[in-house]
Enzyme design. Sequence first.
Site, PDB file in Angstrom:
ATOM      1  N   LYS A 154       3.214   4.744  13.592  1.00 23.82           N
ATOM      2  CA  LYS A 154       2.587   5.266  14.802  1.00 23.82           C
ATOM      3  C   LYS A 154       2.683   6.792  14.751  1.00 23.82           C
ATOM      4  O   LYS A 154       3.499   7.402  15.450  1.00 23.82           O
ATOM      5  CB  LYS A 154       3.351   4.719  16.017  1.00 23.82           C
ATOM      6  CG  LYS A 154       2.536   4.576  17.278  1.00 23.82           C
ATOM      7  CD  LYS A 154       3.440   4.154  18.425  1.00 23.82           C
ATOM      8  CE  LYS A 154       3.324   2.678  18.735  1.00 23.82           C
ATOM      9  NZ  LYS A 154       3.977   2.335  20.019  1.00 23.82           N
TER      10      LYS A 154
ATOM     11  N   ASP B  30       8.144   5.395  14.614  1.00 22.13           N
ATOM     12  CA  ASP B  30       7.644   5.945  15.861  1.00 22.13           C
ATOM     13  C   ASP B  30       7.935   7.447  15.864  1.00 22.13           C
ATOM     14  O   ASP B  30       7.319   8.184  15.119  1.00 22.13           O
ATOM     15  CB  ASP B  30       8.363   5.204  17.002  1.00 22.13           C
ATOM     16  CG  ASP B  30       7.622   5.268  18.319  1.00 22.13           C
ATOM     17  OD1 ASP B  30       7.452   6.379  18.829  1.00 22.13           O
ATOM     18  OD2 ASP B  30       7.241   4.211  18.844  1.00 22.13           O
TER      19      ASP B  30
END
Length: 182
Positions: free
Chosen positions: A134, A106
């Site tokens: 991501k 992330d």
Amino acid sequence: MSDHMLDDIKGVLLSEEEIAGRVAELGKQISADYRGKNLLLLSVLKGSIVFMADLMRALTIPAAIDFMAVSSYGTDTKSSGVVKIVKDIDIDLEGKDLLIVEDILDSGMTLSYLKELLEGRNPASIRIVTLLDKPSRRKANIKPDYCGFDVPDEFLIGYGLDYAENYRNIPYIGILKPEVYE
């Protein structure tokens, strides 16, 4: 959370079959890249445990495994990147080819810190495999060496990923309904 946790899911992002197929491909690629090396798979608990279990079974080469648990300091875990090691690894990293196994990359803050810390223990190499990436959320300058899927900026659960410790046991990657966490 509703009595039936599947009611909280907006949709399926990645099916069991898609995940299994991609994990098999990653296993093949990692087995080829690490043939003849001293591979140590390091799972960062808790989220990556399901991916770790499937990935290690997809390898055709010898591999040691170990686990690390970390928690972020402060309330804003998203950006601090300062982590406390709750459970350290048991194996000496000297000369090992370390592959950090993550469920999702992330912001990258925690992983960036961990990588730096582990580099100080003299492994032969350090690489990162993540099931999900991501990139839209990245804050640290870190990229996975192996990646299962690039995913959109949605709240993902299942296959090890949780919201408040729930949903990890769902066998696919789902998108959580916003009303559950808002």
